[in-house]
Enzyme design. Structure first.
Site, PDB file in Angstrom:
ATOM      1  N   HIS A  51       0.818  -1.223   0.000  1.00 38.56           N
ATOM      2  CA  HIS A  51       0.000   0.000   0.000  1.00 38.56           C
ATOM      3  C   HIS A  51       0.854   1.277   0.000  1.00 38.56           C
ATOM      4  O   HIS A  51       1.597   1.536   0.963  1.00 38.56           O
ATOM      5  CB  HIS A  51      -0.903   0.027   1.239  1.00 38.56           C
ATOM      6  N   SER A  74       1.459  -0.172  -5.361  1.00 34.59           N
ATOM      7  CA  SER A  74       0.546  -0.460  -4.263  1.00 34.59           C
ATOM      8  C   SER A  74       0.044  -1.890  -4.436  1.00 34.59           C
ATOM      9  O   SER A  74       0.034  -2.408  -5.549  1.00 34.59           O
ATOM     10  CB  SER A  74      -0.623   0.519  -4.307  1.00 34.59           C
ATOM     11  N   SER A  79      -5.729   1.739  -2.292  1.00 26.28           N
ATOM     12  CA  SER A  79      -5.028   2.107  -1.054  1.00 26.28           C
ATOM     13  C   SER A  79      -3.958   3.178  -1.208  1.00 26.28           C
ATOM     14  O   SER A  79      -3.412   3.654  -0.222  1.00 26.28           O
ATOM     15  CB  SER A  79      -4.405   0.846  -0.425  1.00 26.28           C
ATOM     16  N   ASP A 137       3.201  -7.628  -0.122  1.00 27.75           N
ATOM     17  CA  ASP A 137       2.101  -7.561   0.835  1.00 27.75           C
ATOM     18  C   ASP A 137       0.892  -8.222   0.174  1.00 27.75           C
ATOM     19  O   ASP A 137       0.247  -7.610  -0.673  1.00 27.75           O
ATOM     20  CB  ASP A 137       1.800  -6.097   1.188  1.00 27.75           C
ATOM     21  N   GLU A 199       4.483  -9.340   4.036  1.00 26.82           N
ATOM     22  CA  GLU A 199       3.892  -8.517   5.083  1.00 26.82           C
ATOM     23  C   GLU A 199       2.677  -9.141   5.780  1.00 26.82           C
ATOM     24  O   GLU A 199       2.504  -8.998   6.977  1.00 26.82           O
ATOM     25  CB  GLU A 199       3.482  -7.184   4.435  1.00 26.82           C
ATOM     26  N   ASN A 224       4.903 -11.220   8.703  1.00 23.24           N
ATOM     27  CA  ASN A 224       3.636 -11.149   9.426  1.00 23.24           C
ATOM     28  C   ASN A 224       3.733 -11.797  10.801  1.00 23.24           C
ATOM     29  O   ASN A 224       3.173 -11.298  11.771  1.00 23.24           O
ATOM     30  CB  ASN A 224       2.531 -11.830   8.625  1.00 23.24           C
ATOM     31  N   LYS A 229       4.820  -7.710  14.604  1.00 24.82           N
ATOM     32  CA  LYS A 229       3.982  -7.357  13.450  1.00 24.82           C
ATOM     33  C   LYS A 229       2.543  -7.770  13.751  1.00 24.82           C
ATOM     34  O   LYS A 229       1.699  -6.964  14.075  1.00 24.82           O
ATOM     35  CB  LYS A 229       4.530  -8.012  12.167  1.00 24.82           C
ATOM     36  N   ASP A 233       0.301  -4.640  14.485  1.00 27.48           N
ATOM     37  CA  ASP A 233      -0.330  -4.063  13.288  1.00 27.48           C
ATOM     38  C   ASP A 233      -1.731  -4.655  13.099  1.00 27.48           C
ATOM     39  O   ASP A 233      -2.733  -3.926  13.023  1.00 27.48           O
ATOM     40  CB  ASP A 233       0.622  -4.384  12.119  1.00 27.48           C
ATOM     41  N   ASN A 234      -1.823  -5.987  13.037  1.00 31.89           N
ATOM     42  CA  ASN A 234      -3.111  -6.620  12.750  1.00 31.89           C
ATOM     43  C   ASN A 234      -4.134  -6.284  13.834  1.00 31.89           C
ATOM     44  O   ASN A 234      -5.298  -6.047  13.545  1.00 31.89           O
ATOM     45  CB  ASN A 234      -2.953  -8.147  12.646  1.00 31.89           C
ATOM     46  N   CYS A 238      -5.652  -2.334  13.306  1.00 28.82           N
ATOM     47  CA  CYS A 238      -7.055  -2.426  12.893  1.00 28.82           C
ATOM     48  C   CYS A 238      -7.989  -1.835  13.952  1.00 28.82           C
ATOM     49  O   CYS A 238      -9.033  -1.279  13.615  1.00 28.82           O
ATOM     50  CB  CYS A 238      -7.431  -3.875  12.579  1.00 28.82           C
ATOM     51  N   HIS A 344      -7.532  -9.150   3.538  1.00 26.50           N
ATOM     52  CA  HIS A 344      -6.677  -8.685   2.436  1.00 26.50           C
ATOM     53  C   HIS A 344      -7.367  -8.651   1.080  1.00 26.50           C
ATOM     54  O   HIS A 344      -7.192  -7.716   0.313  1.00 26.50           O
ATOM     55  CB  HIS A 344      -5.401  -9.526   2.337  1.00 26.50           C
ATOM     56  N   HIS A 397      -3.404   2.066   8.689  1.00 22.87           N
ATOM     57  CA  HIS A 397      -2.922   2.156  10.069  1.00 22.87           C
ATOM     58  C   HIS A 397      -2.056   3.392  10.276  1.00 22.87           C
ATOM     59  O   HIS A 397      -1.366   3.839   9.367  1.00 22.87           O
ATOM     60  CB  HIS A 397      -2.055   0.943  10.406  1.00 22.87           C
ATOM     61  N   SER A 405       5.910  -2.856  12.096  1.00 21.73           N
ATOM     62  CA  SER A 405       5.856  -3.784  10.952  1.00 21.73           C
ATOM     63  C   SER A 405       7.024  -3.541  10.012  1.00 21.73           C
ATOM     64  O   SER A 405       7.693  -4.477   9.567  1.00 21.73           O
ATOM     65  CB  SER A 405       4.557  -3.570  10.163  1.00 21.73           C
ATOM     66  N   GLN A 409      10.304  -5.469   8.353  1.00 18.08           N
ATOM     67  CA  GLN A 409      10.529  -5.612   6.904  1.00 18.08           C
ATOM     68  C   GLN A 409      11.978  -5.279   6.547  1.00 18.08           C
ATOM     69  O   GLN A 409      12.624  -6.014   5.799  1.00 18.08           O
ATOM     70  CB  GLN A 409       9.592  -4.671   6.115  1.00 18.08           C
TER      71      GLN A 409
HETATM   72  P1  NAI Z   1      -5.987 -14.853  11.510  1.00 20.88           P
HETATM   73  O1  NAI Z   1      -5.730 -16.136  10.842  1.00 20.88           O
HETATM   74  O2  NAI Z   1      -5.317 -14.509  12.791  1.00 20.88           O
HETATM   75  O3  NAI Z   1      -7.551 -14.641  11.733  1.00 20.88           O
HETATM   76  C1  NAI Z   1      -8.555 -15.019  10.834  1.00 20.88           C
HETATM   77  C2  NAI Z   1      -9.650 -15.702  11.651  1.00 20.88           C
HETATM   78  O4  NAI Z   1     -10.785 -15.943  10.810  1.00 20.88           O
HETATM   79  C3  NAI Z   1      -9.207 -17.062  12.214  1.00 20.88           C
HETATM   80  O5  NAI Z   1      -9.357 -17.076  13.617  1.00 20.88           O
HETATM   81  C4  NAI Z   1     -10.122 -18.065  11.522  1.00 20.88           C
HETATM   82  O6  NAI Z   1     -10.450 -19.157  12.364  1.00 20.88           O
HETATM   83  C5  NAI Z   1     -11.338 -17.201  11.194  1.00 20.88           C
HETATM   84  N1  NAI Z   1     -12.156 -17.709  10.088  1.00 20.88           N
HETATM   85  C6  NAI Z   1     -11.765 -18.368   8.957  1.00 20.88           C
HETATM   86  N2  NAI Z   1     -12.827 -18.688   8.213  1.00 20.88           N
HETATM   87  C7  NAI Z   1     -13.918 -18.231   8.866  1.00 20.88           C
HETATM   88  C8  NAI Z   1     -15.317 -18.275   8.601  1.00 20.88           C
HETATM   89  N3  NAI Z   1     -15.810 -18.871   7.510  1.00 20.88           N
HETATM   90  N4  NAI Z   1     -16.151 -17.674   9.476  1.00 20.88           N
HETATM   91  C9  NAI Z   1     -15.674 -17.078  10.604  1.00 20.88           C
HETATM   92  N5  NAI Z   1     -14.355 -17.037  10.924  1.00 20.88           N
HETATM   93  C10 NAI Z   1     -13.491 -17.601  10.058  1.00 20.88           C
HETATM   94  O7  NAI Z   1      -5.650 -13.738  10.400  1.00 20.88           O
HETATM   95  P2  NAI Z   1      -5.437 -12.163  10.690  1.00 20.88           P
HETATM   96  O8  NAI Z   1      -4.001 -11.900  10.930  1.00 20.88           O
HETATM   97  O9  NAI Z   1      -6.452 -11.715  11.654  1.00 20.88           O
HETATM   98  O10 NAI Z   1      -5.723 -11.575   9.220  1.00 20.88           O
HETATM   99  C11 NAI Z   1      -7.021 -11.642   8.651  1.00 20.88           C
HETATM  100  C12 NAI Z   1      -7.007 -10.974   7.267  1.00 20.88           C
HETATM  101  O11 NAI Z   1      -6.717  -9.577   7.405  1.00 20.88           O
HETATM  102  C13 NAI Z   1      -5.929 -11.509   6.332  1.00 20.88           C
HETATM  103  O12 NAI Z   1      -6.446 -11.488   5.008  1.00 20.88           O
HETATM  104  C14 NAI Z   1      -4.812 -10.498   6.467  1.00 20.88           C
HETATM  105  O13 NAI Z   1      -3.960 -10.528   5.360  1.00 20.88           O
HETATM  106  C15 NAI Z   1      -5.596  -9.223   6.592  1.00 20.88           C
HETATM  107  N6  NAI Z   1      -4.957  -8.072   7.233  1.00 20.88           N
HETATM  108  C16 NAI Z   1      -5.479  -6.851   6.911  1.00 20.88           C
HETATM  109  C17 NAI Z   1      -4.984  -5.707   7.483  1.00 20.88           C
HETATM  110  C18 NAI Z   1      -5.552  -4.385   7.102  1.00 20.88           C
HETATM  111  O14 NAI Z   1      -4.975  -3.360   7.455  1.00 20.88           O
HETATM  112  N7  NAI Z   1      -6.658  -4.305   6.419  1.00 20.88           N
HETATM  113  C19 NAI Z   1      -3.892  -5.752   8.469  1.00 20.88           C
HETATM  114  C20 NAI Z   1      -3.445  -7.093   8.790  1.00 20.88           C
HETATM  115  C21 NAI Z   1      -3.980  -8.210   8.190  1.00 20.88           C
END
Ligand code: NAI
Length: 476
Positions: A51, A74, A79, A137, A199, A224, A229, A233-234, A238, A344, A397, A405, A409
């Site tokens: 991003h 990006s 983003s 990322d 990332e 990650n 991180k 960050d997550n 968020c 993501h 963020h 984070s 990197q």
């Molecule tokens: P995580 O693996 O820690 O959490 C995801 C959770 O979703 C897990 O606990 C899993 O059991 C649950 N899950 C999976 N399928 C499901 C379903 N059908 N119904 C309900 N729950 C379900 O992953 P994390 O780190 O929380 O990341 C989640 C997403 O967010 C990823 O795609 C990551 O790349 C993205 N992300 C986005 C950020 C942003 O700024 N927008 C920042 C960091 C991560």
């Protein structure tokens, strides 16, 4: 210098915000100071796909200060902060007329075709040579290189068929064009790359899948899963930016509303806490009994989407999984329910299915906020077309958390670039002493005073006075 951004005249504005961000990114600034003489990234040609925000600008300029030659895109069509992109192109010493910074190919609101064109541009230096490092990322740059090399090896022509999703067709079109221009280019790129630092959760997931299948072409560091991180960050990132996205997009009062957070991993925990803090009644959905139990013990109702879909005012998906909110779910939602995703990729919400509903009418309220009105007159509000709403509708963020984070990197880039032979093809996390170092670099700014272990105490718990303080299996 070749580049493509929205408007270079925004560079001054971008530079002013970069200066403010530098103060809030003590980890990156400390790394700049530590390696000012050594310049460990001299000779590195880093292609970055992350991003293009103000915080990323500070990351990019840190890589440059450490000696790297960098090109950037990006990793999401919505983003980019256009003033950040402009400032990076102009550079700290350049002018709009004579830019001296880093080639960036990114603007807010790219089409998917443009997005993949940008990725292709950043993966090729003007002299036709490939990069030797990727900073990714979500894994799109890594994917393009791998798929390109696979098609070249098989001597096959990348062609989509009717059942392929739209984006896959565009990726294949990009590959067909580039292989047509110079066959062997992607094989050469895959061979030149010393490593990738990834990332986010979703990108890391792709890397482990490739490693398992034996198709990974170069070593990778999973940034990650550095504790500094994903547990920061997550979660805390968020916790901040989910509310920012909702406020800027809708300014709806969150207090008193029913919010649903799908997924209670790191991102879900941050989102649920933030929404609760605003006074929403939060419902969590989970598939993992451990995370579901955590949500329950944190005081949240845990339910299935099917059971509560008609009672929820604000939906946020955080799963990194697909088809979480289906067209059928959206048909059952309340009038003016807000539907958003912070995971993501955009496939957490079935936008294609929504668009196919007979008689549905989409109207843009403003960029990245649209109403979808069903034939019966009911309307739902979809943020950022289902793409990550904190970066689509707000600015992602804040700097301080991104400093954690991005310090990971930079350290990961230095590791893979300078110690290549210590990392055979595979996926690695940074050693714990480096994770602790990243945290340490952020303590002073918050006025944190650490307690120092005595030698006897260190011996008693079986660690070194200097750390690491926890075994690798410790979960924080
Ligand atoms: P995580 O693996 O820690 O959490 C995801 C959770 O979703 C897990 O606990 C899993 O059991 C649950 N899950 C999976 N399928 C499901 C379903 N059908 N119904 C309900 N729950 C379900 O992953 P994390 O780190 O929380 O990341 C989640 C997403 O967010 C990823 O795609 C990551 O790349 C993205 N992300 C986005 C950020 C942003 O700024 N927008 C920042 C960091 C991560």
């Amino acid at each position: 210098m070749d580049y493509k951004v929205a408007d270079l005249s925004l560079a001054d504005f971008g530079r002013r915000e970069i200066r403010l961000a530098e103060h809030e990114m003590p980890g990156l600034m400390a790394v700049r100071k530590e390696y000012a003489e050594a310049k460990p990234l001299r000779g590195a040609k880093i292609m970055g796909s992350l991003h293009m925000t103000i915080q990323t600008a500070v990351l990019i300029e840190t890589l440059v200060e450490l000696g790297a030659d960098v090109r950037w895109v990006s990793c999401n069509i919505f983003s980019t902060q256009d003033h950040a992109a402009a400032a990076v192109v102009v550079g700290p010493d350049g002018t709009v007329e004579a830019p001296k910074g880093v080639p960036v190919f990114a603007w807010k609101g790219e089409t998917l075709e443009e997005y993949w064109w940008c990725t292709d541009q950043a993966l090729s230096w003007p002299d036709g040579t490939p990069p030797n490092m990727i900073l990714d990322d979500g894994g799109d740059a890594t994917l393009l290189v791998h798929k390109g090399a696979e098609y070249e090896k098989a001597g096959a022509v990348p062609t989509a068929d009717e059942s392929d999703p739209e984006e896959w067709g565009i990726i294949l079109e990009t590959l067909r064009r580039t292989i047509g221009e110079r066959n062997g280019r992607w094989t050469e790129t895959a061979g030149a790359i010393k490593g990738v630092t990834e990332e986010t959760t979703t990108g890391v997931h792709r890397l482990y899948e490739m490693a398992k299948a034996g198709t990974l072409a170069f070593p990778a560091i999973n940034v990650n899963d550095s504790v500094t991180k994903s547990k920061f960050d997550n979660k805390y990132g968020c916790r901040h930016s989910v509310i920012d996205g909702l406020n800027r997009a809708t300014d709806v009062l969150i207090g008193g509303k029913v919010a649903l957070v799908a997924g209670y991993g790191d991102v879900g925990k941050g989102c649920a806490e933030a929404l609760k803090g605003q006074g929403a009644r939060v419902i969590v959905t989970e598939i993992d009994p451990i995370c579901a139990l955590q949500a329950a013990m944190d005081g949240f109702q845990v339910a299935t989407l099917e059971d509560v879909v008609d009672k929820v005012d604000i939906f946020v998906t955080t799963t990194g999984n697909f088809n979480i909110i289906t067209a059928d779910h959206m048909g059952r939602m309340k009038h003016q329910a807000i539907v958003s995703n912070i995971g993501h990729f955009d496939n957490e919400i079935d936008m294609a299915g929504l668009a196919k509903i007979d008689g549905i009418v989409k109207e843009e309220v403003k960029p990245q906020v649209a109403t979808w009105t069903f034939p019966d007159g009911k309307t739902i509000i979809v943020l950022a077309e289902g793409r990550l709403m904190n970066l689509g509708c707000a600015t992602g963020h804040p700097s301080f958390v991104m400093s954690n984070s991005f310090t990971n990197q930079v350290i990961a880039q230095i590791e893979l670039f300078t110690k290549t032979e210590e990392y055979p093809v595979g996926v690695y996390v940074l050693p714990k002493h480096l994770d602790e170092k990243v945290a340490r670099l952020h303590l002073d700014a918050l006025g944190v005073k650490l307690t120092t272990l005595s030698k006897q105490q260190a011996e008693y718990i079986g660690v070194d006075v200097e750390g690491p303080y926890k075994p690798d299996h410790y979960r924080y």
